[in-house]
Every structure is written in C-alpha cells, then in structure tokens.
Scaffold this motif. Structure first.
Motif, PDB file in Angstrom:
ATOM      1  N   THR A  52     -14.621  10.213  -9.123  1.00  0.00           N
ATOM      2  CA  THR A  52     -13.933  10.187  -7.834  1.00  0.00           C
ATOM      3  C   THR A  52     -13.420   8.780  -7.552  1.00  0.00           C
ATOM      4  N   LEU A  53     -12.565   8.668  -6.533  1.00  0.00           N
ATOM      5  CA  LEU A  53     -12.095   7.351  -6.110  1.00  0.00           C
ATOM      6  C   LEU A  53     -13.261   6.460  -5.693  1.00  0.00           C
TER       7      LEU A  53
ATOM      8  N   VAL B 176       0.848  -1.187   0.000  1.00  0.00           N
ATOM      9  CA  VAL B 176       0.000   0.000   0.000  1.00  0.00           C
ATOM     10  C   VAL B 176       0.887   1.241   0.000  1.00  0.00           C
ATOM     11  N   ILE B 177       0.577   2.187  -0.880  1.00  0.00           N
ATOM     12  CA  ILE B 177       1.350   3.427  -0.996  1.00  0.00           C
ATOM     13  C   ILE B 177       0.463   4.574  -0.528  1.00  0.00           C
TER      14      ILE B 177
ATOM     15  N   GLU C  38       2.358   9.013 -10.692  1.00  0.00           N
ATOM     16  CA  GLU C  38       2.468   8.121 -11.829  1.00  0.00           C
ATOM     17  C   GLU C  38       1.468   8.449 -12.937  1.00  0.00           C
ATOM     18  N   LEU C  39       0.188   8.645 -12.576  1.00  0.00           N
ATOM     19  CA  LEU C  39      -0.812   8.842 -13.601  1.00  0.00           C
ATOM     20  C   LEU C  39      -0.710  10.207 -14.258  1.00  0.00           C
TER      21      LEU C  39
ATOM     22  N   ALA D 125      -7.906   1.997  -2.290  1.00  0.00           N
ATOM     23  CA  ALA D 125      -8.139   3.376  -2.708  1.00  0.00           C
ATOM     24  C   ALA D 125      -6.929   4.252  -2.461  1.00  0.00           C
ATOM     25  N   LEU D 126      -6.077   3.867  -1.527  1.00  0.00           N
ATOM     26  CA  LEU D 126      -4.895   4.673  -1.252  1.00  0.00           C
ATOM     27  C   LEU D 126      -3.909   4.621  -2.405  1.00  0.00           C
ATOM     28  N   ASP D 127      -3.839   3.486  -3.115  1.00  0.00           N
ATOM     29  CA  ASP D 127      -2.893   3.373  -4.224  1.00  0.00           C
ATOM     30  C   ASP D 127      -3.277   4.245  -5.417  1.00  0.00           C
ATOM     31  N   PRO D 128      -4.540   4.218  -5.891  1.00  0.00           N
ATOM     32  CA  PRO D 128      -4.881   5.146  -6.966  1.00  0.00           C
ATOM     33  C   PRO D 128      -4.656   6.596  -6.570  1.00  0.00           C
ATOM     34  N   HIS D 129      -4.937   6.932  -5.304  1.00  0.00           N
ATOM     35  CA  HIS D 129      -4.703   8.299  -4.859  1.00  0.00           C
ATOM     36  C   HIS D 129      -3.229   8.647  -4.972  1.00  0.00           C
TER      37      HIS D 129
END
Length: 329
Positions: A273-274, A208-209, A304-305, A294-298
């Motif tokens: 939204t997430l 988890v990031i 990255e994105l 959800a923490l990773d897409p954030h």
C-alpha cells in the motif's frame, strides 16, 4: 533514493510589501505559508498604467488590500489572470474584481474533485507525518482534498493555449500546461522572455498531482512542452525566480523517472500500500511532507506506472488505500 533536485528557495518575504522584481513586474506575497504554499502566494502585477494581476491569491482581505495599494496613482487593473483554480490562487479574484472592476481570465472552472470517502485516506500512524486531526475529524490530507479546489471560480474570459492579452508595453501569451490541474495555464511575458509558471514548475518543491483532476502523464507532457520553449526565466506563484528553467525542468523529469523506478523496486517483493511504500521511497523527505508525497504515487499508479507494469491488486480503479502489485505485460 532519487537524486537531489536543484531547488531555489531563498526569498526575502515581508507580507503585503510590493517588490519590483523586474522592469515590468511587481510582486506582493500573501500571508498564507504552509507545506503546500511555501512562504505564501506570490501575486504578480505586470506593466504600468494598465496592469495585469496574475494569481490574485487566497481569500485574505489584507492581501487584496495590498494588491490594490501596490497600484501607483493613475494606474488601473485591466486584466485578472488565474493560473488555476486552487484555494491559494483564484478565490481573491472576486473581491479584487469588486474593488477594481476588471475581467477575470482563465482556462475554465475546476475539473473533477476527489470523492468524499472517509475510508479512503492515507494515514501513516505517525503524528509528525499525519498532522493533528482537525476538530471536525479532518486530517491534513482530507483538508487538502476537500478544500484545495476552488469550484466557485468561473473566468469572465476563457483563454486557450496561444491566446494573447496585452496592455501598454506588455504582451502575455497563455500556455496550457495541464497536470497539476486540468485547467492550469502558465503565462508568458514576451517582453521579458519570462514565464509565470504557477504551480507547474516551482523552485522550492515539486508539484503535487492530485487525482482525479490532476494527471501525471499530462504533467510530464507539459514539462516536455516547456523544454521546446525559449523562456529565459520562470516566476512561480510560490518561491523565488527560476533563472535556469530548462535545467530544473530536465531535473524534474529525471527525478520522476527515478521515483517511478523506486516504486517498481518497492513492489518487487509483493503487493504493498501507499502507507507501506511512501516511508521507504521518501525516506529523504521530511515526514511532514509524506501526505502530499503520497498523492503523487497515487496519481502515478492510475496512469504513469500502468506503463511500467504496476496495477491495483485485485483490479479496479486506483484508491489511496489500495494494494498495488507488479503485473505481467
């Protein structure tokens, strides 16, 4: 959906028991299982005589007792090595030091912690996903964000990439692998070509990031760094030994590329939204893992994105409650 990862999850656990897992390595697992720690924190004891302890674990008296009890007569702890400053890895360093009088080693104190913004929370409106609110109003996410960081730990000895510590019959090299946290270190045991991978690479789950200290771009760079190494196996702090480490690292990288493509596809129809995106792209993941997912897409939206055309709707720094959109390049 993203392809399956070659997870390695089989692990026989008896809390407090010391297991000889390799000629130079013993392991004691703390009784702190959760959706973030799997079956618990695995503390490693390396060597005989003068012993290095890797990741002393959470503040559990029974676990500290078990670490000390794992020492053979005449043995002493000469080094306490911490992979990173999360509450399931480093807090027991202090009570262990009080028992064994050994210096602690690590990269440094914890980095930036998330702002305490009660309005910036991911809440799916699904009890299975959100978990039961705590009596103080905390959800699973806010509890993780506020309590996950161990901001008290300060190593007695600061280690940097390539630094070496040694004892009788063992040599350990520090490998800086930022991403999960900025101060994350893996530890390479040269005599066994083994890497204690902390939370950087685990066999039971992806890492988890969590921004602002967690950094997805740094995490991916740190994964690629491991591909250039010759480690034959990994000992993560959670879960069993990984015996085909490069295969798993390559799968991690491919998996991340697939998740990135899924996010871009999810935004093709317009800003979202997430809360709207995660159930779609993590449909293959148990709802109980949606909050950490959800923490990773954030994290990815912030770094990255950005590289593939995703930005915060209306500009400004990324927030968990922000709407995101594809932007022209």
């Amino acid at each position: 959906m993203a392809g399956p990862l070659p997870f390695v999850r089989d692990l026989d656990v008896v809390y407090g028991r010391v297991d000889q897992v390799s000629p130079l390595v013993r392991r004691v697992i703390a009784e702190n299982p959760s959706k973030f720690t799997y079956l618990g924190t695995g503390t490693y004891l390396v060597g005989r005589g003068d012993v290095a302890v890797i990741d002393p674990g959470p503040l559990l008296d029974a676990h500290v007792d078990a670490i000390v009890a794992a020492l053979e007569p005449g043995e002493r702890v000469s080094h306490i090595l911490v992979t990173h400053t999360h509450s399931d890895h480093s807090p027991a360093a202090a009570p262990l030091q009080a028992r064994v009088d050994a210096p602690s080693h690590g990269y440094g104190p914890h980095g930036a912690v998330p702002s305490d913004d009660a309005d910036d929370r991911v809440v799916f409106g699904d009890p299975e996903a959100d978990g039961e609110p705590k009596k103080d109003g905390d959800t699973a996410e806010t509890k993780t964000l506020r309590e996950g960081a161990d901001t008290d730990f300060r190593p007695d000895v600061v280690l940097r990439d390539g630094d070496v510590v040694a004892g009788d019959g063992w040599t350990i090299e520090a490998v800086h692998t930022p991403g999960h946290t900025s101060n994350h270190l893996c530890y390479a045991l040269r005599e066994e070509a083994a890497l204690f991978s902390g939370d950087h690479v685990m066999g039971w789950s992806t890492s988890v990031i969590t921004p602002p200290d967690g950094d997805m771009v740094a995490f991916l760079d740190s994964l690629r760094l491991l591909l250039a190494r010759d480690d034959e196996s990994y000992w993560p702090t959670h879960g069993p030994q990984i015996t085909a480490p490069k295969d798993l690292v390559r799968a991690y990288l491919t998996h991340r590329e697939e998740r990135t493509a899924q996010v871009v596809a999810a935004l093709a129809d317009g800003p979202a939204t997430l809360i709207e995106i995660v159930p779609r792209i993590y449909a293959d993941v148990a709802k109980t893992l949606w909050v950490p997912a959800a923490l990773d897409p954030h994290a990815a939206f912030g770094d990255e994105l950005e590289e593939v055309g995703v930005g915060g709707h209306g500009g400004g720094p990324p927030k968990r409650t922000a709407r995101y959109e594809l932007v022209e390049r």
